[in-house]
Motif scaffolding. Structure first.
Motif, PDB file in Angstrom:
ATOM      1  N   ASP A   1       0.842  -1.212   0.000  1.00 47.72           N
ATOM      2  CA  ASP A   1       0.000   0.000   0.000  1.00 47.72           C
ATOM      3  C   ASP A   1       0.871   1.253   0.000  1.00 47.72           C
ATOM      4  O   ASP A   1       0.565   2.228  -0.690  1.00 47.72           O
ATOM      5  CB  ASP A   1      -0.914   0.009   1.239  1.00 47.72           C
TER       6      ASP A   1
ATOM      7  N   CYS B   1       3.886   1.482  -1.178  1.00 51.46           N
ATOM      8  CA  CYS B   1       4.508   1.585  -2.511  1.00 51.46           C
ATOM      9  C   CYS B   1       3.561   2.271  -3.495  1.00 51.46           C
ATOM     10  O   CYS B   1       3.985   3.130  -4.282  1.00 51.46           O
ATOM     11  CB  CYS B   1       4.874   0.199  -3.034  1.00 51.46           C
ATOM     12  N   LYS B   2       2.298   1.900  -3.429  1.00 53.60           N
ATOM     13  CA  LYS B   2       1.302   2.502  -4.318  1.00 53.60           C
ATOM     14  C   LYS B   2       1.166   3.997  -4.041  1.00 53.60           C
ATOM     15  O   LYS B   2       1.149   4.818  -4.966  1.00 53.60           O
ATOM     16  CB  LYS B   2      -0.043   1.797  -4.118  1.00 53.60           C
TER      17      LYS B   2
ATOM     18  N   HIS C   1       4.303   5.821  -5.153  1.00 51.80           N
ATOM     19  CA  HIS C   1       4.319   5.930  -6.618  1.00 51.80           C
ATOM     20  C   HIS C   1       3.418   7.084  -7.071  1.00 51.80           C
ATOM     21  O   HIS C   1       3.791   7.861  -7.952  1.00 51.80           O
ATOM     22  CB  HIS C   1       3.843   4.613  -7.221  1.00 51.80           C
ATOM     23  N   GLN C   2       2.235   7.202  -6.469  1.00 52.44           N
ATOM     24  CA  GLN C   2       1.308   8.285  -6.824  1.00 52.44           C
ATOM     25  C   GLN C   2       1.904   9.655  -6.481  1.00 52.44           C
ATOM     26  O   GLN C   2       1.820  10.594  -7.278  1.00 52.44           O
ATOM     27  CB  GLN C   2      -0.013   8.092  -6.079  1.00 52.44           C
TER      28      GLN C   2
ATOM     29  N   LYS D   1       8.118  -4.732  -6.838  1.00 54.10           N
ATOM     30  CA  LYS D   1       7.362  -3.497  -6.670  1.00 54.10           C
ATOM     31  C   LYS D   1       8.174  -2.382  -6.027  1.00 54.10           C
ATOM     32  O   LYS D   1       7.995  -1.211  -6.339  1.00 54.10           O
ATOM     33  CB  LYS D   1       6.111  -3.760  -5.825  1.00 54.10           C
TER      34      LYS D   1
END
Length: 938
Positions: free
Chosen positions: A748, A750-751, A754-755, A850
């Motif tokens: 989560d 990482c997501k 990234h955003q 990831k």
């Protein structure tokens, strides 16, 4: 078109393509020449001298390599790498021309055949070794990891073209003219080398200056033996060469038996060598980068020995040329693709000087010695005992098992070397000496402290004595009752009961005369501890004492003793006595000592009737009274009261007392603290401090409750939770964590990271575009608003990266992750590269896939347009960027986005603003209205 395709396949980035192409061309020419001369010389040797002389040639190769290594080592120490390589190339060109002339005169036989066979064997390993040392000098660690696959494909292409060229031209122009072709091709390596050196190596001078932890004046063999890493690399090279030579012998034996004609045998060898290289190229293009990149060096090194092992089993079952071709195929195909890339990566973490001094020794001398060992095995074991080829297959299997063992060991050392590099580069490598002391010296030291130490030292020792309860110190502690410090007396009397529980110290009653409330309570508690059956004589003597201090201390002791003793409460009318004392507060309102005594009494009594009084004392203007009240509430262990002291976490002066009060409650208070976080029962600044309070318990319950709030919407709260878990892991490593939960949260994070990174890159690109625009087009207010948003995004990235690494510390060894994180944050590029490579080996599976791209992008200098071009992920439009950020849970970023929209006055953002006009947060709602007004103006 071709350039774009190459960049996509091999991840070749801006500024790397030309030098990579030059390096590819260089190794292409070196290997193409090798594949021209090797089949020619091998075929001549086997045709003229026969397979029986091959083991002797192996031995001579070893002897020659050992002799020449001494002079080569001297040359490397004295001259630059460029000079040494140039001399090697020119010497090789002269030898090739000489061989071509001798073949034209048809005088190549006997000793000359041995000479050229030995020279080809040494040229094969030396030229390739020099190239890879040069490659280590040209590319950084991370560049090498990406580009060695592309460059290595040049070697494979050279093998294909050179082999097929020999196969075609040998029957047409003869072997002698092939040597002149080879000399011409090799000549072009000189301008390529000079170009590479001028353009790249001179700019990367830092690689040469990298310090080595060893003395570089030592001979190469000693340097190798001093390093476990190099020793295992040399062992792998040695075993793999012995296996390769045994496979070569089988291949040559079966092929020469089946094909007696020299020209046909040359064509046969050339065809298969080229075919192996063609298959190797396919693997290099489509599999090497993925296998080495995803599964790492260790796994990649296993494929070649496992392939040879399988082929050898097939040969034992089917001892024919086709089975030998399979073994040779495994060796020829995997060695030049996956195995070669993985092998060259093994030396990446080593200092350049150490590589330059030892790599050629390993590649040439160790390789040649292994060739000699293979020759001995063939002469004395196989031929001496007249064993059939079946036993060569068995020998190969045994050696492959040894090969696998060395791979296992080098993988460990490879990981350790990166770790050591990071420790050195980040200055975190500190040697600590363990001081061992005998029990006798400890006892003597403690007694010295009790006699001559300062108050702080004595109190520290008394606290430690409370833990160990060593009765040898009873007399020493009893003497401390006469110490001038009341704090020392209190600690001493608390220790005495445990050290001497049989008889009460006679002088203890004298302590009651000292005007110190805490000492009085401690003394009465000590006296009560010896009243095993009947404590009434103590209370009868002191509850109504004329000295108010003693009477209140006795009442305090009564309240503590009667907590779970109803009859004692009734006998001495505890409730009435406390109520009476409470009524006297107005009379003694100026006495802080009296007020403190009453608050402590209310706390230890734990009667709900007096809860309101304790709550009122929390608002007292005197800080010491407030602290006393917080401690008293902790003694009540009443959760209703506990809720009232949570807000005092926000003030630093009260924080230690609040944490101490929570400790009095024990682990049952932790769910209440979690509830305050989940239900937002306190303001956000206080909620952000609660994880730290939960962490202070250092228990399994604390871990479980913290994990429940690990995915909190507020990123600051989430960071504090992660920090709390990290502290528990660090101080109590035996406590277990739910790793699946931790990994899920990392995904989560990482997501989210990234955003945030994508949004930040969008804003940076727009900032670059706006630089050349006038003030009429872009006002100062808009520029300032965008700068503020960028600063917030950068801070969010930093905190997100910290959360990710602290979470990784819960999944892997915490010290390893901490060192990698420190390296990544370092301003030294070399430390960053080592950190990324270290993590590349530490992380596994989906987590690695990831997380590693995010970490690589975090190391980029986003202030550089050139670095921004290296970003792989899709960069959203500004509309998408704003929409993404407004959907998040970061209040400050939401406000910054709405403010920037208001300054831009772009009607296309109207729909984004409308969605927040009725936001639950009043600040967001206010900023959205301001933005809406700004966008609605004509």
């Amino acid at each position: 078109m071709v350039e774009k395709l190459i960049k996509k396949i091999f991840d070749v980035r801006e500024g790397e393509f030309k030098v990579s192409l030059w390096m590819l061309a260089y190794i292409f020419l070196v290997i193409a020449v090798l594949l021209i001369i090797k089949p020619t010389v091998n075929a001549l040797f086997l045709s003229e001298l026969g397979i029986q002389q091959l083991p002797f040639a192996f031995l001579l190769v070893a002897v020659t390599a050992i002799t020449s290594s001494y002079f080569y080592s001297k040359a490397v120490s004295r001259f630059s790498l460029k000079k040494v390589i140039e001399v090697t190339i020119i010497s090789s060109i002269i030898i090739l021309i000489g061989l071509g002339i001798l073949l034209s005169l048809q005088v190549v036989s006997g000793v000359l055949l041995y000479f050229f066979y030995i020279w080809v064997a040494i040229y094969a390993v030396l030229s390739a070794s020099q190239f890879w040392v040069l490659a280590n000098l040209v590319f950084s660690i991370r560049e090498a990891k990406r580009l060695f696959g592309f460059i290595g494909s040049g070697a494979i292409l050279g093998g294909i073209i050179g082999g097929y060229l020999t196969s075609i031209l040998a029957p047409l122009i003869g072997n002698e003219n092939l040597m002149f072709v080879a000399a011409l091709l090799l000549f072009f390596c000189i301008p390529l080398l000079r170009k590479i050196w001028h353009v790249r190596v001179k700019k990367n001078g830092t690689f040469i200056k990298q310090k080595s932890p060893v003395n570089m004046t030592e001979p190469p063999l000693k340097l190798i033996l001093q390093s476990k890493h190099l020793t295992y690399i040399a062992s792998i090279v040695a075993v793999s060469v012995v296996v390769a030579k045994l496979v070569d012998y089988l291949f040559s034996d079966f092929a020469s038996s089946a094909i007696p004609d020299a020209d046909e045998l040359t064509s046969f060898f050339a065809f298969w060598f080229s075919t192996f290289n063609l298959l190797s190229l396919v693997i290099q293009l489509f599999f090497t980068h993925r296998i080495v990149g995803i599964w790492g060096v260790g796994f990649s090194l296993l494929l070649l020995p496992i392939g040879i092992f399988g082929g050898s089993i097939l040969f034992l079952l089917l001892p024919e040329l086709s089975a030998v071709v399979v073994i040779k195929a495994m060796d020829g195909v995997l060695k030049q693709s996956i195995h070669k890339s993985a092998s060259e990566l093994l030396t990446l973490p080593l200092p350049f000087e150490l590589k330059n001094k030892t790599k050629s020794f390993i590649d040439v001398v160790v390789d040649s010695l292994a060739t000699g060992i293979a020759g001995c095995l063939l002469i004395f074991v196989v031929r001496g005992l007249n064993l059939p080829s079946f036993y060569i297959g068995v020998l190969i299997i045994v050696l492959v098992c040894l090969w696998l063992y060395f791979i296992y060991k080098v993988r460990i050392e490879y990981y350790k070397t990166f770790r050591t590099n990071l420790e050195v580069l980040t200055d975190s490598f500190k040697k600590t000496k363990k001081i061992t002391t005998s029990k006798t010296s400890v006892v003597a030291g403690m007694r010295t402290v009790f006699k001559n130490g300062s108050d702080e030292q004595i109190l520290f020792m008394l606290d430690k004595l409370m833990e160990i309860n060593d009765k040898r110190f009873a007399d020493d502690v009893e003497l401390l009752l006469e110490h001038p410090s009341n704090k020392v007396k209190i600690s001493a009397i608390q220790n005495l009961y445990f050290l001497n529980g049989q008889s009460m110290t006679a002088e203890v009653s004298e302590l009651l005369k000292i005007d110190d409330r805490e000492l009085t309570i401690a003394t009465l508690a000590y006296i009560l501890s010896f009243a095993y059956k009947d404590k009434s004589f103590v209370f009868d003597s002191y509850l109504d004492h004329a000295n108010e201090r003693i009477a209140l201390a006795a009442l305090f002791c009564l309240a503590r003793e009667a907590k779970n003793n109803y009859s004692l409460k009734q006998r001495y009318s505890l409730l009435e006595r406390i109520s009476k004392s409470l009524d006297h507060i107005e009379i003694n309102q100026d006495s802080k000592t009296y007020l403190t005594a009453i608050i402590e009494l209310l706390g230890v009594a734990n009667m709900p009737l007096f809860n309101s009084a304790l709550i009122n004392f929390l608002t007292h203007p005197n800080d010491e009274i407030v602290m006393t009240t917080i401690r008293a509430i902790g003694n009540t262990m009443d959760f209703t009261l506990g809720q009232h002291i949570i807000p005092y976490l926000e003030q630093k002066k009260f924080r230690p007392v609040v944490l101490s009060a929570f400790k009095q409650y024990g682990p049952p208070i932790i769910p209440l603290l979690r509830k305050n976080v989940e239900e937002r029962l306190q303001p956000l600044p206080i909620i952000r401090l609660i994880p730290m309070a939960m962490q202070s318990f250092n228990s399994k319950e604390a871990i479980n409750q913290l994990l429940l709030v690990l995915t909190d919407n507020d990123l600051t709260v989430r960071l504090e939770v992660v920090r709390a878990l990290s502290v528990i892991r660090s101080t109590h490593p035996h406590l277990k964590f739910n790793r699946y939960k931790v990994v899920s949260v990392i995904f989560d994070e990482c997501k989210l990271h990234h955003q945030t990174l994508s949004s930040m890159h969008t804003q940076i690109i727009i900032s670059y575009r706006n630089r050349n625009k006038s003030k009429k087009e872009i006002g100062d207010a808009e520029r300032d608003a965008r700068t503020s948003l960028l600063e917030l995004l950068e801070r969010r990235l930093d905190s997100g990266l910290e959360r990710i690494f602290k979470l990784l510390g819960l999944r892997y060894q915490q010290k390893d992750v901490a060192i990698a994180y420190e390296g990544l944050l370092s301003h030294k590029q070399e430390a960053q590269h080592n950190a990324i490579e270290f993590l590349d080996n530490l992380l596994t599976g989906e987590l690695k896939r990831k997380l590693l791209p995010i970490i690589e992008e975090s190391a980029l200098d986003v202030s550089s347009e050139e670095e921004l071009q290296k970003i792989k992920h899709k960069i959203p439009s500004e509309f998408e960027c704003f929409n993404l950020l407004l959907q998040g849970n970061d209040l400050k970023i939401k406000l910054a986005v709405l403010y920037l929209i208001a300054q831009q006055k772009e009607p296309r953002y109207l729909t984004l603003v409308e969605n927040h006009l009725n936001d639950a947060d009043p600040k967001v709602k206010s900023f959205a209205k301001d933005a809406y007004t700004a966008l609605s103006k004509p």
